[in-house]
Design a protein around this motif. Structure first.
Motif, PDB file in Angstrom:
ATOM      1  N   LEU A 122      -3.734  -8.577  11.113  1.00 38.21           N
ATOM      2  CA  LEU A 122      -3.781  -9.963  11.597  1.00 38.21           C
ATOM      3  C   LEU A 122      -2.570 -10.750  11.102  1.00 38.21           C
ATOM      4  CD1 LEU A 122      -7.612 -10.689  11.221  1.00 38.21           C
ATOM      5  CD2 LEU A 122      -6.326 -10.327  13.350  1.00 38.21           C
ATOM      6  N   ALA A 123      -2.156 -10.467   9.860  1.00 37.44           N
ATOM      7  CA  ALA A 123      -0.979 -11.169   9.330  1.00 37.44           C
ATOM      8  C   ALA A 123       0.280 -10.771  10.094  1.00 37.44           C
ATOM      9  CB  ALA A 123      -0.821 -10.864   7.843  1.00 37.44           C
ATOM     10  N   SER A 124       0.330  -9.516  10.562  1.00 36.62           N
ATOM     11  CA  SER A 124       1.533  -9.106  11.295  1.00 36.62           C
ATOM     12  C   SER A 124       1.537  -9.677  12.714  1.00 36.62           C
ATOM     13  CB  SER A 124       1.703  -7.584  11.291  1.00 36.62           C
ATOM     14  OG  SER A 124       0.610  -6.983  11.897  1.00 36.62           O
ATOM     15  N   ALA A 173      -9.390  -6.881 -10.799  1.00 35.32           N
ATOM     16  CA  ALA A 173      -8.349  -5.882 -11.062  1.00 35.32           C
ATOM     17  C   ALA A 173      -7.678  -5.478  -9.752  1.00 35.32           C
ATOM     18  CB  ALA A 173      -8.975  -4.662 -11.738  1.00 35.32           C
ATOM     19  N   ARG A 174      -8.480  -5.366  -8.701  1.00 33.88           N
ATOM     20  CA  ARG A 174      -7.954  -4.989  -7.386  1.00 33.88           C
ATOM     21  C   ARG A 174      -7.002  -6.073  -6.866  1.00 33.88           C
ATOM     22  NH1 ARG A 174     -10.246  -1.684  -2.601  1.00 33.88           N
ATOM     23  NH2 ARG A 174     -10.787  -0.376  -4.346  1.00 33.88           N
ATOM     24  N   VAL A 175      -7.421  -7.312  -7.019  1.00 36.49           N
ATOM     25  CA  VAL A 175      -6.591  -8.430  -6.550  1.00 36.49           C
ATOM     26  C   VAL A 175      -5.292  -8.498  -7.374  1.00 36.49           C
ATOM     27  CG1 VAL A 175      -6.483 -10.960  -6.437  1.00 36.49           C
ATOM     28  CG2 VAL A 175      -8.520  -9.753  -5.606  1.00 36.49           C
ATOM     29  N   ALA A 176      -5.425  -8.289  -8.684  1.00 36.94           N
ATOM     30  CA  ALA A 176      -4.229  -8.327  -9.541  1.00 36.94           C
ATOM     31  C   ALA A 176      -3.251  -7.227  -9.130  1.00 36.94           C
ATOM     32  CB  ALA A 176      -4.643  -8.167 -11.003  1.00 36.94           C
ATOM     33  N   ALA A 177      -3.777  -6.032  -8.844  1.00 38.16           N
ATOM     34  CA  ALA A 177      -2.915  -4.919  -8.430  1.00 38.16           C
ATOM     35  C   ALA A 177      -2.182  -5.285  -7.138  1.00 38.16           C
ATOM     36  CB  ALA A 177      -3.750  -3.654  -8.233  1.00 38.16           C
ATOM     37  N   LEU A 178      -2.920  -5.830  -6.181  1.00 37.28           N
ATOM     38  CA  LEU A 178      -2.308  -6.189  -4.894  1.00 37.28           C
ATOM     39  C   LEU A 178      -1.234  -7.255  -5.083  1.00 37.28           C
ATOM     40  CD1 LEU A 178      -5.578  -6.069  -2.803  1.00 37.28           C
ATOM     41  CD2 LEU A 178      -3.499  -4.782  -2.243  1.00 37.28           C
ATOM     42  N   ASN A 179      -1.516  -8.210  -5.948  1.00 37.51           N
ATOM     43  CA  ASN A 179      -0.525  -9.270  -6.183  1.00 37.51           C
ATOM     44  C   ASN A 179       0.695  -8.747  -6.926  1.00 37.51           C
ATOM     45  OD1 ASN A 179      -1.550 -11.513  -4.846  1.00 37.51           O
ATOM     46  ND2 ASN A 179      -3.053 -11.879  -6.462  1.00 37.51           N
ATOM     47  N   ALA A 180       0.516  -7.622  -7.639  1.00 41.98           N
ATOM     48  CA  ALA A 180       1.658  -7.017  -8.344  1.00 41.98           C
ATOM     49  C   ALA A 180       2.363  -5.988  -7.457  1.00 41.98           C
ATOM     50  CB  ALA A 180       1.164  -6.359  -9.627  1.00 41.98           C
ATOM     51  N   GLY A 181       1.929  -5.901  -6.188  1.00 44.02           N
ATOM     52  CA  GLY A 181       2.579  -4.979  -5.248  1.00 44.02           C
ATOM     53  C   GLY A 181       2.075  -3.552  -5.348  1.00 44.02           C
ATOM     54  N   ARG A 182       0.929  -3.358  -6.021  1.00 45.52           N
ATOM     55  CA  ARG A 182       0.374  -1.996  -6.133  1.00 45.52           C
ATOM     56  C   ARG A 182      -0.830  -1.863  -5.207  1.00 45.52           C
ATOM     57  NH1 ARG A 182       0.571  -3.274 -11.468  1.00 45.52           N
ATOM     58  NH2 ARG A 182      -1.698  -3.295 -11.585  1.00 45.52           N
ATOM     59  N   MET A 183      -0.904  -0.735  -4.484  1.00 48.95           N
ATOM     60  CA  MET A 183      -2.016  -0.512  -3.556  1.00 48.95           C
ATOM     61  C   MET A 183      -3.204   0.078  -4.299  1.00 48.95           C
ATOM     62  SD  MET A 183      -1.453  -1.372  -0.428  1.00 48.95           S
ATOM     63  CE  MET A 183      -2.517  -0.363   0.571  1.00 48.95           C
ATOM     64  N   PRO A 184      -4.411  -0.479  -4.126  1.00 43.78           N
ATOM     65  CA  PRO A 184      -5.581   0.096  -4.797  1.00 43.78           C
ATOM     66  C   PRO A 184      -6.135   1.322  -4.073  1.00 43.78           C
ATOM     67  CG  PRO A 184      -6.187  -1.917  -3.612  1.00 43.78           C
ATOM     68  CD  PRO A 184      -4.720  -1.731  -3.418  1.00 43.78           C
ATOM     69  N   ILE A 185      -5.658   1.574  -2.845  1.00 44.46           N
ATOM     70  CA  ILE A 185      -6.115   2.753  -2.078  1.00 44.46           C
ATOM     71  C   ILE A 185      -4.894   3.459  -1.508  1.00 44.46           C
ATOM     72  CG2 ILE A 185      -8.370   1.810  -1.401  1.00 44.46           C
ATOM     73  CD1 ILE A 185      -7.018   1.112   1.359  1.00 44.46           C
ATOM     74  N   TYR A 186      -5.089   4.728  -1.111  1.00 47.51           N
ATOM     75  CA  TYR A 186      -4.004   5.431  -0.417  1.00 47.51           C
ATOM     76  C   TYR A 186      -4.289   5.400   1.075  1.00 47.51           C
ATOM     77  CZ  TYR A 186      -1.043   9.093   1.434  1.00 47.51           C
ATOM     78  OH  TYR A 186      -0.131   9.788   2.203  1.00 47.51           O
ATOM     79  N   GLU A 187      -3.480   4.685   1.808  1.00 46.29           N
ATOM     80  CA  GLU A 187      -3.608   4.643   3.267  1.00 46.29           C
ATOM     81  C   GLU A 187      -2.187   4.594   3.825  1.00 46.29           C
ATOM     82  OE1 GLU A 187      -6.462   4.916   5.223  1.00 46.29           O
ATOM     83  OE2 GLU A 187      -4.959   5.039   6.788  1.00 46.29           O
ATOM     84  N   VAL A 197       3.606  -0.830   3.260  1.00 45.47           N
ATOM     85  CA  VAL A 197       4.825  -1.426   3.828  1.00 45.47           C
ATOM     86  C   VAL A 197       4.477  -2.695   4.616  1.00 45.47           C
ATOM     87  CG1 VAL A 197       6.774  -1.002   5.397  1.00 45.47           C
ATOM     88  CG2 VAL A 197       5.897   0.855   3.960  1.00 45.47           C
ATOM     89  N   VAL A 198       3.407  -2.612   5.431  1.00 45.46           N
ATOM     90  CA  VAL A 198       3.014  -3.766   6.257  1.00 45.46           C
ATOM     91  C   VAL A 198       2.531  -4.907   5.363  1.00 45.46           C
ATOM     92  CG1 VAL A 198       1.514  -4.540   8.133  1.00 45.46           C
ATOM     93  CG2 VAL A 198       2.402  -2.221   8.138  1.00 45.46           C
ATOM     94  N   ILE A 199       1.778  -4.554   4.311  1.00 44.40           N
ATOM     95  CA  ILE A 199       1.278  -5.582   3.392  1.00 44.40           C
ATOM     96  C   ILE A 199       2.448  -6.270   2.678  1.00 44.40           C
ATOM     97  CG2 ILE A 199       0.072  -5.886   1.175  1.00 44.40           C
ATOM     98  CD1 ILE A 199      -2.134  -4.101   2.232  1.00 44.40           C
ATOM     99  N   GLU A 200       3.387  -5.477   2.207  1.00 39.76           N
ATOM    100  CA  GLU A 200       4.532  -6.042   1.485  1.00 39.76           C
ATOM    101  C   GLU A 200       5.321  -7.008   2.376  1.00 39.76           C
ATOM    102  OE1 GLU A 200       7.323  -3.143   0.046  1.00 39.76           O
ATOM    103  OE2 GLU A 200       8.516  -4.684  -0.980  1.00 39.76           O
ATOM    104  N   LYS A 201       5.530  -6.582   3.625  1.00 42.67           N
ATOM    105  CA  LYS A 201       6.310  -7.403   4.566  1.00 42.67           C
ATOM    106  C   LYS A 201       5.590  -8.735   4.831  1.00 42.67           C
ATOM    107  CE  LYS A 201       8.513  -6.991   9.048  1.00 42.67           C
ATOM    108  NZ  LYS A 201       8.347  -6.394  10.340  1.00 42.67           N
ATOM    109  N   ALA A 202       4.271  -8.643   5.088  1.00 41.55           N
ATOM    110  CA  ALA A 202       3.506  -9.860   5.406  1.00 41.55           C
ATOM    111  C   ALA A 202       3.428 -10.779   4.190  1.00 41.55           C
ATOM    112  CB  ALA A 202       2.110  -9.479   5.890  1.00 41.55           C
ATOM    113  N   ALA A 203       3.271 -10.175   3.002  1.00 40.12           N
ATOM    114  CA  ALA A 203       3.174 -10.987   1.778  1.00 40.12           C
ATOM    115  C   ALA A 203       4.501 -11.699   1.524  1.00 40.12           C
ATOM    116  CB  ALA A 203       2.790 -10.103   0.601  1.00 40.12           C
ATOM    117  N   LYS A 204       5.619 -10.977   1.711  1.00 38.48           N
ATOM    118  CA  LYS A 204       6.950 -11.581   1.490  1.00 38.48           C
ATOM    119  C   LYS A 204       7.204 -12.712   2.474  1.00 38.48           C
ATOM    120  CE  LYS A 204       9.818  -8.331  -0.983  1.00 38.48           C
ATOM    121  NZ  LYS A 204      10.231  -6.958  -0.803  1.00 38.48           N
ATOM    122  N   ALA A 205       6.673 -12.560   3.693  1.00 34.68           N
ATOM    123  CA  ALA A 205       6.872 -13.605   4.722  1.00 34.68           C
ATOM    124  C   ALA A 205       5.936 -14.785   4.494  1.00 34.68           C
ATOM    125  CB  ALA A 205       6.643 -13.002   6.107  1.00 34.68           C
TER     126      ALA A 205
END
Ligand code: NAD
Ligand code: UGA
Length: 447
Positions: free
Chosen positions: A19-21, A34-48, A53-61
């Motif tokens: 949706l963000a893209s 902990a999951r939210v902190a990982a995501l905010n630090a650019g670390r994925m809590p799951i392997y998908e 890449v899409v999350i990083e791009k949307a977060a940076k934008a």
């Protein structure tokens, strides 16, 4: 649009990223700090694959944020997705406590005419139940609930979300339907079919779809058993029937039985709903039973082969089996209801020592498996093993040096439970080949 997604798991993260893209402003909210902190630090809590890449791009934008704070972030949302877990309850039904807690937590903060969308897989009647929770909790007017089930698969979640076969929208009123059409307008522009229906129909569509796919797998697995008896090849049979457009080739890959966080729980959920509403689903009940038996049968087949090799009564206790692949399917780290869990537990009950390797599920495996030697590579796992049992068809296994594996093993049994190899590729290195829905091919014992 302003969107909030409650739940930052496989579905919540993928939905939020997609949706963000599409130019929406998305906040993904999870109770797991902990999951939210990982995501905010650019670390994925799951392997998908590709999701990072899409999350990083949307977060940076600036279009995607992660937080634990419901109150502040739900207040401005036009649409709030519920993408929390709906695990099986002890009685085989569905544990809706995460849905209920999420609905109760957003209720007081929703803005007027906000649309609450149930993305999680829930039994028919749940949208009604969530509406009732919101009626007592929501202070704003005109809040409405929509059922919008998700059909993505782990391992290809992003692609499935970006290119859905259809979008199912079950709404109580025109406002909910119109808001969802607006949100999904980029898909409408690409002619993705919309199924506009009631919430109860939408909820049932999701269960029926998963149960039908599980039934296809169960069917081909039974045909595979027959192929083994008549010297047939289930791959040819699956292709032969699948090319009939009414049947289709998808989901006819015989294997160790379906696993994962959804088919097992959702087939159980449908069977339970059928009983509860006085419309039992005996076909689905049989699919569940056959699937559970199948995983046990695989372990028994391995045990039998080990005993054949050594008739001493202590053979099983001295035996060593290497499991290749622990995740329930390739391209995921998810171990929920993975066939490997049942197979390993049965082997261990018989005293077999188990070693294992999986390219991405080792961390999750460590939390779930006791006394399994988790190895950094397949060659290490195969060392001194009497048998290799391939349970997940990771593409990296295809590139293995079979001669090197054979050289490090003590025994010579190779169980290829995904038909990842051609029998000759294994036989050529002196190993015996046991596939699915194909006759076993074993070397004559040495004189
Ligand atoms: P998951 O377990 O990976 O993620 C659920 C997340 O929700 C967790 O991070 C958890 O901390 C969070 N959560 C729980 N309660 C919360 C609350 N009250 N507030 C905020 N966050 C909360 O689950 P998943 O695999 O993403 O599945 C979610 C739903 O989607 C399930 O109903 C599932 O059946 C359905 N579904 C899953 C898939 C899939 O492939 N995984 C595909 C389609 C549908
Ligand atoms: C499944 C559905 O395919 C998705 O449409 C659905 O959204 C999702 O469940 C869900 O509701 O969560 P998923 O569980 O991620 O997706 O993975 P699948 O690719 O469907 O595989 C499920 C299991 O069936 C795996 O164990 C897989 O190995 C097995 N399988 C699949 C087979 O044994 N044979 C096949 O031909 C296909």
């Amino acid at each position: 649009m302003e969107v909030a997604v409650i739940g930052a798991g496989y579905v919540g993260l993928t939905t939020a990223a997609c949706l963000a893209s599409h130019e929406n402003s998305v906040t993904c909210i999870d109770t797991d700090g902990a999951r939210v902190a990982a995501l905010n630090a650019g670390r994925m809590p799951i392997y998908e694959p590709g999701l990072d890449v899409v999350i990083e791009k949307a977060a940076k934008a600036g279009r995607l944020r992660f937080t634990t704070d419901v109150a502040t972030n739900v207040r401005s949302a036009d649409i709030v997705f519920l993408a929390v877990g709906t695990p099986s309850a002890a009685d085989g039904g569905v544990d809706l406590s995460q849905i209920e807690a999420a609905a109760a937590s957003i209720g007081p903060h929703l803005k007027s005419r906000a649309v609450v969308v149930i993305k999680s897989t829930v039994p028919p009647g749940t949208a009604q139940r969530v509406s009732a929770i919101l009626q007592t909790r929501a202070s704003a007017d005109g809040v409405t609930v929509v059922s919008n089930p998700e059909f993505l698969r782990e391992g290809s979640a992003l692609k499935d979300c970006q290119h859905p076969d259809r979008i199912v929208i079950g709404s109580f009123d025109d406002h909910g339907a119109a808001m969802m059409r607006k949100l999904y307008s980029p898909f409408g522009a690409r002619n993705v079919p919309f199924v506009m229906t009631t919430p109860a129909n939408a909820e049932l569509i999701k269960y029926a779809a998963n149960a039908f796919l599980a039934m296809k797998i169960g069917f081909i697995n039974d045909i595979a058993d027959l192929c083994e008896k008549i010297g047939g090849d289930v791959g040819d049979v699956a292709r032969g029937i699948g090319l009939d457009a009414r049947i289709g080739t998808a989901f006819l890959q015989a294997g160790p039985g379906y696993g994962g966080s959804c088919f097992p729980k959702d087939t159980r959920g449908l069977a339970h709903a059928g009983k509860a509403h006085g419309a039992p689903q005996p076909l689905v009940e049989l699919v569940i039973e056959r699937n559970e038996n199948r995983m046990r049968k695989i372990a028994r087949r391995v045990l039998d082969a080990l005993r054949i090799k050594d008739s001493e009564s202590t053979a099983r206790r001295q035996a060593r089996v290497a499991i290749f692949g622990l995740a329930f399917k390739p391209e995921t780290d998810d171990m929920r209801d993975a066939p490997s869990l049942t197979v390993i537990s049965m082997l261990q009950k018989e005293g077999v020592t188990v070693s294992a390797h999986d390219p991405h599920a080792m961390a999750n495996a460590r939390a779930l498996l006791d006394d399994v030697e988790l190895c950094t590579c397949p060659y290490e796992a195969a060392k001194d093993a009497d048998a290799i049992v391939l349970l997940t068809e990771w593409s990296s296994f295809r590139a293995l040096d079979i001669g090197r594996l054979a050289g490090t093993m003590r025994g010579q049994s190779f169980f290829d439970y995904r038909n990842a190899f051609k029998p000759n590729e294994i036989l050529a290195h002196g190993l015996d080949y046991f596939g699915v829905g194909r006759p076993a091919q074993v070397h004559a014992p040495a004189e």
